[in-house]
Design a protein around this motif. Structure first.
Motif, PDB file in Angstrom:
ATOM      1  N   PRO A  37      -7.042   9.337  -0.155  1.00  0.00           N
ATOM      2  CA  PRO A  37      -6.802   8.714   1.150  1.00  0.00           C
ATOM      3  C   PRO A  37      -6.297   7.286   1.082  1.00  0.00           C
ATOM      4  O   PRO A  37      -5.753   6.768   2.062  1.00  0.00           O
ATOM      5  CB  PRO A  37      -8.183   8.750   1.816  1.00  0.00           C
ATOM      6  CG  PRO A  37      -9.144   8.662   0.658  1.00  0.00           C
ATOM      7  CD  PRO A  37      -8.488   9.435  -0.453  1.00  0.00           C
ATOM      8  N   GLN A  38      -6.482   6.614  -0.071  1.00  0.00           N
ATOM      9  CA  GLN A  38      -6.035   5.232  -0.237  1.00  0.00           C
ATOM     10  C   GLN A  38      -5.298   5.134  -1.569  1.00  0.00           C
ATOM     11  O   GLN A  38      -5.775   5.636  -2.590  1.00  0.00           O
ATOM     12  CB  GLN A  38      -7.215   4.251  -0.246  1.00  0.00           C
ATOM     13  CG  GLN A  38      -8.253   4.448   0.832  1.00  0.00           C
ATOM     14  CD  GLN A  38      -7.755   4.125   2.232  1.00  0.00           C
ATOM     15  OE1 GLN A  38      -6.786   3.395   2.388  1.00  0.00           O
ATOM     16  NE2 GLN A  38      -8.412   4.655   3.250  1.00  0.00           N
ATOM     17  N   ALA A  39      -4.160   4.459  -1.564  1.00  0.00           N
ATOM     18  CA  ALA A  39      -3.417   4.263  -2.817  1.00  0.00           C
ATOM     19  C   ALA A  39      -2.612   2.975  -2.734  1.00  0.00           C
ATOM     20  O   ALA A  39      -2.136   2.590  -1.657  1.00  0.00           O
ATOM     21  CB  ALA A  39      -2.510   5.451  -3.114  1.00  0.00           C
ATOM     22  N   LEU A  40      -2.462   2.330  -3.877  1.00  0.00           N
ATOM     23  CA  LEU A  40      -1.824   1.021  -3.960  1.00  0.00           C
ATOM     24  C   LEU A  40      -0.750   1.011  -5.042  1.00  0.00           C
ATOM     25  O   LEU A  40      -0.986   1.487  -6.163  1.00  0.00           O
ATOM     26  CB  LEU A  40      -2.890  -0.042  -4.275  1.00  0.00           C
ATOM     27  CG  LEU A  40      -2.434  -1.477  -4.511  1.00  0.00           C
ATOM     28  CD1 LEU A  40      -1.836  -2.072  -3.234  1.00  0.00           C
ATOM     29  CD2 LEU A  40      -3.604  -2.331  -4.989  1.00  0.00           C
ATOM     30  N   PHE A  41       0.396   0.455  -4.716  1.00  0.00           N
ATOM     31  CA  PHE A  41       1.489   0.294  -5.673  1.00  0.00           C
ATOM     32  C   PHE A  41       1.199  -0.897  -6.579  1.00  0.00           C
ATOM     33  O   PHE A  41       0.817  -1.975  -6.111  1.00  0.00           O
ATOM     34  CB  PHE A  41       2.788   0.056  -4.893  1.00  0.00           C
ATOM     35  CG  PHE A  41       3.993  -0.244  -5.740  1.00  0.00           C
ATOM     36  CD1 PHE A  41       4.527   0.718  -6.575  1.00  0.00           C
ATOM     37  CD2 PHE A  41       4.614  -1.488  -5.671  1.00  0.00           C
ATOM     38  CE1 PHE A  41       5.664   0.453  -7.337  1.00  0.00           C
ATOM     39  CE2 PHE A  41       5.743  -1.760  -6.423  1.00  0.00           C
ATOM     40  CZ  PHE A  41       6.269  -0.790  -7.253  1.00  0.00           C
ATOM     41  N   PHE A  42       1.376  -0.717  -7.879  1.00  0.00           N
ATOM     42  CA  PHE A  42       1.212  -1.810  -8.832  1.00  0.00           C
ATOM     43  C   PHE A  42       2.548  -2.475  -9.142  1.00  0.00           C
ATOM     44  O   PHE A  42       2.684  -3.681  -9.018  1.00  0.00           O
ATOM     45  CB  PHE A  42       0.573  -1.319 -10.126  1.00  0.00           C
ATOM     46  CG  PHE A  42      -0.919  -1.249 -10.100  1.00  0.00           C
ATOM     47  CD1 PHE A  42      -1.677  -2.066  -9.269  1.00  0.00           C
ATOM     48  CD2 PHE A  42      -1.593  -0.352 -10.926  1.00  0.00           C
ATOM     49  CE1 PHE A  42      -3.063  -2.008  -9.252  1.00  0.00           C
ATOM     50  CE2 PHE A  42      -2.974  -0.286 -10.926  1.00  0.00           C
ATOM     51  CZ  PHE A  42      -3.713  -1.108 -10.093  1.00  0.00           C
ATOM     52  N   ASP A  43       3.526  -1.692  -9.589  1.00  0.00           N
ATOM     53  CA  ASP A  43       4.803  -2.298  -9.955  1.00  0.00           C
ATOM     54  C   ASP A  43       5.837  -1.219 -10.257  1.00  0.00           C
ATOM     55  O   ASP A  43       5.520  -0.037 -10.347  1.00  0.00           O
ATOM     56  CB  ASP A  43       4.649  -3.216 -11.166  1.00  0.00           C
ATOM     57  CG  ASP A  43       5.501  -4.477 -11.051  1.00  0.00           C
ATOM     58  OD1 ASP A  43       6.602  -4.394 -10.451  1.00  0.00           O
ATOM     59  OD2 ASP A  43       5.090  -5.541 -11.542  1.00  0.00           O
ATOM     60  N   GLY A  44       7.058  -1.663 -10.417  1.00  0.00           N
ATOM     61  CA  GLY A  44       8.154  -0.817 -10.857  1.00  0.00           C
ATOM     62  C   GLY A  44       8.909  -1.551 -11.957  1.00  0.00           C
ATOM     63  O   GLY A  44       8.812  -2.772 -12.072  1.00  0.00           O
ATOM     64  N   ASN A  45       9.639  -0.842 -12.767  1.00  0.00           N
ATOM     65  CA  ASN A  45      10.340  -1.428 -13.907  1.00  0.00           C
ATOM     66  C   ASN A  45       9.379  -1.913 -14.982  1.00  0.00           C
ATOM     67  O   ASN A  45       9.517  -1.588 -16.158  1.00  0.00           O
ATOM     68  CB  ASN A  45      11.239  -2.600 -13.483  1.00  0.00           C
ATOM     69  CG  ASN A  45      12.608  -2.133 -13.038  1.00  0.00           C
ATOM     70  OD1 ASN A  45      12.994  -0.990 -13.278  1.00  0.00           O
ATOM     71  ND2 ASN A  45      13.344  -3.014 -12.387  1.00  0.00           N
ATOM     72  N   VAL A  46       8.399  -2.731 -14.601  1.00  0.00           N
ATOM     73  CA  VAL A  46       7.430  -3.263 -15.560  1.00  0.00           C
ATOM     74  C   VAL A  46       6.420  -2.194 -15.955  1.00  0.00           C
ATOM     75  O   VAL A  46       5.710  -2.329 -16.947  1.00  0.00           O
ATOM     76  CB  VAL A  46       6.698  -4.484 -14.945  1.00  0.00           C
ATOM     77  CG1 VAL A  46       5.681  -5.067 -15.912  1.00  0.00           C
ATOM     78  CG2 VAL A  46       7.701  -5.554 -14.538  1.00  0.00           C
ATOM     79  N   MET A  87       0.859  -1.174   0.000  1.00  0.00           N
ATOM     80  CA  MET A  87       0.000   0.000   0.000  1.00  0.00           C
ATOM     81  C   MET A  87       0.899   1.230   0.000  1.00  0.00           C
ATOM     82  O   MET A  87       1.977   1.243   0.598  1.00  0.00           O
ATOM     83  CB  MET A  87      -0.893   0.024   1.234  1.00  0.00           C
ATOM     84  CG  MET A  87      -2.034  -0.976   1.221  1.00  0.00           C
ATOM     85  SD  MET A  87      -3.403  -0.510   0.110  1.00  0.00           S
ATOM     86  CE  MET A  87      -4.185   0.827   1.027  1.00  0.00           C
ATOM     87  N   LEU A  88       0.445   2.275  -0.677  1.00  0.00           N
ATOM     88  CA  LEU A  88       1.179   3.542  -0.670  1.00  0.00           C
ATOM     89  C   LEU A  88       0.621   4.480   0.397  1.00  0.00           C
ATOM     90  O   LEU A  88       1.373   5.087   1.166  1.00  0.00           O
ATOM     91  CB  LEU A  88       1.092   4.197  -2.042  1.00  0.00           C
ATOM     92  CG  LEU A  88       1.732   3.425  -3.203  1.00  0.00           C
ATOM     93  CD1 LEU A  88       1.326   4.041  -4.539  1.00  0.00           C
ATOM     94  CD2 LEU A  88       3.244   3.400  -3.058  1.00  0.00           C
ATOM     95  N   VAL A  89      -0.712   4.596   0.400  1.00  0.00           N
ATOM     96  CA  VAL A  89      -1.413   5.453   1.361  1.00  0.00           C
ATOM     97  C   VAL A  89      -2.526   4.640   2.005  1.00  0.00           C
ATOM     98  O   VAL A  89      -3.295   3.962   1.310  1.00  0.00           O
ATOM     99  CB  VAL A  89      -2.007   6.702   0.682  1.00  0.00           C
ATOM    100  CG1 VAL A  89      -2.632   7.625   1.722  1.00  0.00           C
ATOM    101  CG2 VAL A  89      -0.960   7.444  -0.132  1.00  0.00           C
ATOM    102  N   ILE A  90      -2.600   4.701   3.344  1.00  0.00           N
ATOM    103  CA  ILE A  90      -3.604   3.953   4.094  1.00  0.00           C
ATOM    104  C   ILE A  90      -4.336   4.930   4.995  1.00  0.00           C
ATOM    105  O   ILE A  90      -3.757   5.460   5.946  1.00  0.00           O
ATOM    106  CB  ILE A  90      -2.968   2.844   4.955  1.00  0.00           C
ATOM    107  CG1 ILE A  90      -1.985   2.012   4.118  1.00  0.00           C
ATOM    108  CG2 ILE A  90      -4.026   1.960   5.595  1.00  0.00           C
ATOM    109  CD1 ILE A  90      -0.774   1.576   4.883  1.00  0.00           C
ATOM    110  N   ASP A  91      -5.591   5.205   4.683  1.00  0.00           N
ATOM    111  CA  ASP A  91      -6.392   6.153   5.471  1.00  0.00           C
ATOM    112  C   ASP A  91      -5.655   7.483   5.657  1.00  0.00           C
ATOM    113  O   ASP A  91      -5.629   8.056   6.751  1.00  0.00           O
ATOM    114  CB  ASP A  91      -6.755   5.564   6.832  1.00  0.00           C
ATOM    115  CG  ASP A  91      -7.627   4.326   6.720  1.00  0.00           C
ATOM    116  OD1 ASP A  91      -8.417   4.239   5.754  1.00  0.00           O
ATOM    117  OD2 ASP A  91      -7.511   3.432   7.581  1.00  0.00           O
ATOM    118  N   GLY A  92      -5.055   7.968   4.585  1.00  0.00           N
ATOM    119  CA  GLY A  92      -4.381   9.254   4.606  1.00  0.00           C
ATOM    120  C   GLY A  92      -2.972   9.242   5.163  1.00  0.00           C
ATOM    121  O   GLY A  92      -2.327  10.301   5.230  1.00  0.00           O
TER     122      GLY A  92
END
Length: 263
Positions: A226-235, A168-173
């Motif tokens: 307030p919520q964000a999710l990492f998908f990938d890097g390089n790809v 997760m990048l951001v969790i409840d802000g």
């Protein structure tokens, strides 16, 4: 006899008439033109550049793709575009959407058209995916929301499509607790953030290498999500005609996309 002031006014109106007609046609065309299915733009935050695409899941056909009708992994935007064309649909936007194994099967939870293909993985593990808390993008009938994985298991939302990734990048802000402000690990990264009510999903990819901390702050502080999710890097790959993007490169696993009926 026509007065001189009246003749002058008539002459001015005559010269202005083509412009007035042109403006009227332009305004009418703008009013009649349909809104774009996806709004994409280039944005800057703290000296880093990003490509950003915002989707209204209640108005657009936002969904996931993994295999074609023969069970073969799709893998590329061009392959997906060709398959949609055969169905009378256009590809409007697309992005890689989660980590995958060598055979391109998803590492974590994956649901497509209401069918679960891979179960939820709630435990820690190696690599970015296992850097808990990780999360799940859940696309429901009229909304899209990012859930932290444990919250997802408690709520059990009714997802038509879902893909698990991490961290997760951001969790409840708040930023992921393991992100370091002084990190030197920089990659091209992509991910997704959602509003609290699920009325907007915002997909972003960095144009230059960024740290996790910088990428997460862009979603929280730059995009206000307030919520964000990492998908990938390089790809990380993006298909966004508005921005002239049709990224080539490594084959992908899950793909998130917006499609519409061909004209």
């Amino acid at each position: 006899m026509t007065s001189r002031p009246l003749r002058a006014l008539t002459a001015r109106l005559s010269r202005a008439m083509p412009l007035l007609i042109g403006l009227t046609l332009l305004i009418g065309f703008a009013a009649a033109a349909p809104a774009r299915a996806v709004e994409c733009s280039r944005q800057e935050h703290d000296g880093n550049q990003y490509a950003v695409c915002s989707v209204d899941p209640a108005a657009e056909n936002l969904r996931l793709f993994l295999h074609d009708t023969t069970g073969t992994p799709i893998g590329h935007f061009a392959t997906l575009d060709a398959a949609l064309e055969a169905q009378g649909r256009d590809l409007v936007f697309a992005m890689n959407a989660g980590m995958y194994h060598a055979d391109r099967d998803p590492v974590g939870h994956y649901v497509e058209n209401g069918t679960e293909i891979m179960r939820v993985i709630p435990t820690p593990g190696p690599g970015n995916f296992g850097l808990l808390p990780n999360g799940i993008l859940c696309i429901e009938k009229t909304s899209a929301r990012v859930f932290e994985t444990r919250d997802y298991l408690e709520r059990r939302p009714d997802c038509r499509h879902a893909t698990q990734s991490g961290p997760m990048l951001v969790i409840d802000g708040k930023l992921h607790p393991r992100f370091l402000p002084d990190s030197t690990s920089r990659y091209i990264r992509n991910g997704v953030g959602t509003t609290a009510d699920g009325s907007r999903a915002v997909f972003a990819i960095s144009d230059n290498p960024v740290t996790f901390h910088e990428f997460a702050r862009f979603f929280r502080d730059g995009l206000g999500l307030p919520q964000a999710l990492f998908f990938d890097g390089n790809v990380s790959r993006l298909y966004a005609p508005q921005l002239g993007r049709d990224d080539m490169g490594r084959r992908m696993g899950p793909i998130v996309a917006v499609t519409e009926a061909a004209e």
